[in-house]
Scaffold this motif. Structure first.
Motif, PDB file in Angstrom:
ATOM      1  N   ALA A  50      -2.042 -58.517  17.014  1.00  0.00           N
ATOM      2  CA  ALA A  50      -0.829 -59.324  17.172  1.00  0.00           C
ATOM      3  C   ALA A  50      -0.319 -59.808  15.819  1.00  0.00           C
ATOM      4  O   ALA A  50       0.882 -59.736  15.541  1.00  0.00           O
ATOM      5  N   GLU A  51      -1.240 -60.285  14.976  1.00  0.00           N
ATOM      6  CA  GLU A  51      -0.817 -60.789  13.669  1.00  0.00           C
ATOM      7  C   GLU A  51      -0.319 -59.671  12.768  1.00  0.00           C
ATOM      8  O   GLU A  51       0.704 -59.804  12.106  1.00  0.00           O
ATOM      9  N   LEU A  52      -1.073 -58.589  12.735  1.00  0.00           N
ATOM     10  CA  LEU A  52      -0.668 -57.463  11.890  1.00  0.00           C
ATOM     11  C   LEU A  52       0.674 -56.900  12.351  1.00  0.00           C
ATOM     12  O   LEU A  52       1.557 -56.630  11.548  1.00  0.00           O
ATOM     13  N   ASP A  53       0.804 -56.764  13.647  1.00  0.00           N
ATOM     14  CA  ASP A  53       2.036 -56.210  14.199  1.00  0.00           C
ATOM     15  C   ASP A  53       3.240 -57.069  13.799  1.00  0.00           C
ATOM     16  O   ASP A  53       4.290 -56.563  13.421  1.00  0.00           O
ATOM     17  N   THR A  59       8.239 -56.928   7.841  1.00  0.00           N
ATOM     18  CA  THR A  59       8.544 -56.130   6.654  1.00  0.00           C
ATOM     19  C   THR A  59       9.356 -54.889   7.027  1.00  0.00           C
ATOM     20  O   THR A  59       9.406 -53.912   6.276  1.00  0.00           O
ATOM     21  N   GLY A  60       9.967 -54.923   8.204  1.00  0.00           N
ATOM     22  CA  GLY A  60      10.951 -53.896   8.547  1.00  0.00           C
ATOM     23  C   GLY A  60      10.459 -52.662   9.279  1.00  0.00           C
ATOM     24  O   GLY A  60      11.195 -51.695   9.459  1.00  0.00           O
ATOM     25  N   HIS A  61       9.206 -52.658   9.724  1.00  0.00           N
ATOM     26  CA  HIS A  61       8.676 -51.464  10.384  1.00  0.00           C
ATOM     27  C   HIS A  61       8.845 -51.534  11.901  1.00  0.00           C
ATOM     28  O   HIS A  61       8.895 -52.609  12.486  1.00  0.00           O
ATOM     29  N   ARG A 140      20.952 -41.293   4.161  1.00  0.00           N
ATOM     30  CA  ARG A 140      21.285 -42.338   5.125  1.00  0.00           C
ATOM     31  C   ARG A 140      20.172 -42.522   6.170  1.00  0.00           C
ATOM     32  O   ARG A 140      20.111 -43.541   6.836  1.00  0.00           O
ATOM     33  N   ASP A 141      19.325 -41.519   6.310  1.00  0.00           N
ATOM     34  CA  ASP A 141      18.213 -41.610   7.272  1.00  0.00           C
ATOM     35  C   ASP A 141      17.000 -42.330   6.675  1.00  0.00           C
ATOM     36  O   ASP A 141      15.983 -42.512   7.354  1.00  0.00           O
ATOM     37  N   LEU A 142      17.136 -42.683   5.391  1.00  0.00           N
ATOM     38  CA  LEU A 142      15.995 -43.282   4.696  1.00  0.00           C
ATOM     39  C   LEU A 142      16.268 -44.743   4.357  1.00  0.00           C
ATOM     40  O   LEU A 142      17.418 -45.127   4.215  1.00  0.00           O
ATOM     41  N   PRO A 143      15.252 -45.566   4.190  1.00  0.00           N
ATOM     42  CA  PRO A 143      13.857 -45.219   4.431  1.00  0.00           C
ATOM     43  C   PRO A 143      13.545 -45.187   5.927  1.00  0.00           C
ATOM     44  O   PRO A 143      14.235 -45.814   6.718  1.00  0.00           O
ATOM     45  N   LEU A 144      12.506 -44.444   6.248  1.00  0.00           N
ATOM     46  CA  LEU A 144      12.036 -44.368   7.624  1.00  0.00           C
ATOM     47  C   LEU A 144      10.709 -45.144   7.656  1.00  0.00           C
ATOM     48  O   LEU A 144       9.760 -44.765   6.965  1.00  0.00           O
ATOM     49  N   LEU A 145      10.696 -46.225   8.418  1.00  0.00           N
ATOM     50  CA  LEU A 145       9.535 -47.128   8.383  1.00  0.00           C
ATOM     51  C   LEU A 145       8.888 -47.239   9.759  1.00  0.00           C
ATOM     52  O   LEU A 145       9.320 -48.018  10.604  1.00  0.00           O
ATOM     53  N   GLY A 173       0.553 -46.583   9.416  1.00  0.00           N
ATOM     54  CA  GLY A 173       1.969 -46.635   9.076  1.00  0.00           C
ATOM     55  C   GLY A 173       2.326 -45.372   8.310  1.00  0.00           C
ATOM     56  O   GLY A 173       1.525 -44.883   7.510  1.00  0.00           O
ATOM     57  N   HIS A 174       3.493 -44.838   8.611  1.00  0.00           N
ATOM     58  CA  HIS A 174       3.934 -43.615   7.907  1.00  0.00           C
ATOM     59  C   HIS A 174       5.390 -43.798   7.521  1.00  0.00           C
ATOM     60  O   HIS A 174       6.248 -43.893   8.392  1.00  0.00           O
ATOM     61  N   THR A 175       5.652 -43.863   6.223  1.00  0.00           N
ATOM     62  CA  THR A 175       7.030 -44.113   5.810  1.00  0.00           C
ATOM     63  C   THR A 175       7.538 -43.010   4.899  1.00  0.00           C
ATOM     64  O   THR A 175       6.755 -42.318   4.250  1.00  0.00           O
TER      65      THR A 175
END
Length: 493
Positions: A50-53, A59-61, A140-145, A173-175
């Motif tokens: 919960a905290e990590l999420d 941070t935008g993910h 325009r598709d970036l960044p992908l978070l 996470g994969h950005t």
RNA sequence: CGGGGUGUAGCGUAGCCCGGUAUCGCGCCACAUUUGGGAUGUGGAGGUCGUAGGUUCGAAUCCUGCCACCCCGACCA
């Protein structure tokens, strides 16, 4: 449940294993190397999640979900990646069973062989990058978070509950980014998120650093990490954040049209923490009486145990207990009221100590008479008598939980401080490693060859090149060649 | 994959050398007395002895195969 836990000083491994089972966190499953995470253990993991999420989202993910199975061919697209994981992959070859002709049970139906075998993901870079190819066309598709909460399988030779299991739960996470700089700052950002989580919630001090080429993730150009120290003097890698460069973009042909009209490969990162954090949490703070949990991650922070004889007395005590519960809940403190009459108070005390509940409130007839409570804290095993009129109970407990959280952190921090030793010669290196363990801050000549040799001779590896490394001229403890700063060595989990 | 070891009730074990249908503790169930640091008593339930075969009048025990697990080593993002 029998009494007593093995002592840490006598057999640390046995203590750990027993603790995990006795605190009701997890147990071994019928499948070798896999574990059943029990409700109490899982609820700690849920708190972590919960905290990590929340931090990832801040941070935008965003979360997404990718499949468990990966076509075998995907693994071979990034050379160093396959080399890193090939030896520990579980492979699906068939999709059907049938009854054996001789009635001996079920067998794999040889008719049902897959055209291409499927790999059970050891990590998801390949399947995700093959998908990103379709998602990314333009700047325009970036960044992908994107982040994913999932299970992965790595067929390890030797497993231990939470620390290294065949199947484990994690987030990955994969950005994808338009520039190397942006991808690198994402990599750094996520390492900082992990460090903040470890310190603030797990009460676990960590060293932020960079991995050497030897210890780097298969397929990454740079791996950042947080390293923690356990009570037995061994290091535990608690989280990693990788700068993937353009390696996966190139392997999966992920290009984007730039603002200027060019066509370039995107830059990637990946980062993860797993149920191994549970192992870190357990080993960092617990003692010979059982688990010690930081209040911020405890499934319940306070337990109220009533002392009574007979229904009537219990009814009277329950009135007060429920009043306390309501007040605590009002300020967001989680409380459990254990009024079971199937266990005696002494049994309950021992039980909650084993499970690491930060604060225990005992309420009996004597307290009703004197208008008091007995408040006991798990970390120090101390008790105090509290007068109802002294201050509002919620205020009292809130402050106490905060103090416990800080105290646990401080204890771990002091321990680590005492166990980072600067060594300046090979003799000293071996001696400290043998007798004291912990982190050894030593000069290193920067070569893989030396690192390998030291590992072969002592089993110690370079845990990281600390981010706050101070520039200092010196000579490598092993080779005697020049070095410009100290790195941290340790034996690791 | 090499070296060593172990499989007996939910858990931990005795019995095996020297063959005669399984011991003890914890836990579990019932009742009573108990309840401020892991209660006590009485009664009770629970076992194809890892598995397949062999020897024998008779196998947990002896022999053979297989399986599983543990420890050490190798391996380990």
């Amino acid at each position: 449940m029998s009494k007593g836990l093995p002592k840490r000083s006598e057999d640390y491994s046995l203590w750990y294993n027993e603790l995990v089972k006795r605190a009701d966190l997890a147990e071994n499953s019928p499948v070798r190397g896999c574990m059943v995470i029990k409700p109490y253990g899982y609820s700690i993991w849920e708190k972590m999640q919960a905290e990590l999420d929340r931090m990832f989202k801040e941070t935008g993910h965003s979360n997404a979900y990718f499949p468990l199975f990966i076509p075998k061919s995907f693994l071979s697209k990034e050379a160093s990646h396959v080399e890193g994981f090939a030896k520990e992959c579980a492979v699906v070859t068939h999709y059907r069973l049938k009854n054996a002709e001789d009635g001996s049970g079920v067998i794999v139906d040889p008719e049902a062989k897959l055209e291409e075998e499927l790999i059970i993901r050891p990590t998801s870079e390949t399947v995700i990058w093959s998908t990103y190819k379709n998602w990314i066309q333009s700047y325009r598709d970036l960044p992908l978070l994107v982040n994913q909460w999932a299970n992965v399988v790595r067929w390890e030779m030797r497993t231990r509950l939470f620390l290294r299991t065949t199947e484990f739960l994690w987030q990955e996470g994969h950005t994808a980014h338009a520039t190397a700089e942006e991808a690198m700052s994402e990599t750094v950002q996520m390492m900082n998120v992990y460090a903040q989580f470890a310190e603030e919630f797990m009460a676990l001090p960590v060293v932020k650093g960079k991995k050497t080429a030897n210890e780097r993730f298969a397929g990454a150009d740079e791996t950042l990490c947080i390293e923690a120290l356990m009570q037995d003097g061994k290091a535990l890698q608690a989280g990693t954040s990788h700068f993937l460069g353009q390696n996966f973009a190139k392997a999966f042909e992920v290009k984007f049209a730039t603002k200027e009209g060019g066509l370039e490969y995107v830059w990637g990162t990946s980062w993860g923490v797993s149920t191994r954090l549970m192992g870190a949490l357990i080993m960092a703070h617990s003692d010979d009486n059982g688990l010690v949990l930081p209040p911020k991650l405890a499934p319940f922070q306070v337990v109220i145990v009533p002392i009574y004889r007979g229904e009537e007395e219990l009814a009277m005590i329950s009135v007060k207990a429920k009043e306390i519960m309501a007040e605590l809940r009002k300020v967001g403190i989680s409380v459990k009221y254990d009024d079971r009459d199937t266990q005696k108070p002494g049994w309950k005390f021992a039980e909650y100590e084993m499970k690491g509940v930060p604060v225990r409130i005992v309420l009996g007839p004597r307290d009703l008479e004197n208008k008091t409570l007995e408040i006991a804290r798990r970390d120090t095993l101390t008790k105090e008598s509290f007068l109802w009129e002294e201050m509002p109970i919620a205020e009292k407990i809130e402050a106490l939980l905060e103090e416990i959280q800080q105290q646990i952190y401080k204890k771990a921090f002091d321990f680590r401080k005492k166990n980072i030793t600067e060594v300046n010669s090979w003799e000293e290196f071996k001696q400290v490693l043998e007798q004291k363990a912990g982190f050894l801050a030593a000069h290193w000549d920067g070569t893989s060859k030396t690192e390998d040799k030291i590992k072969e001779l002592t089993k110690a590896t370079i845990r990281c090149i600390p981010l706050d490394q101070v520039a200092e001229q010196g000579v490598c403890v092993y080779s005697g060649k020049p070095s410009s700063g100290r790195v941290l060595f340790a034996k690791a989990y």
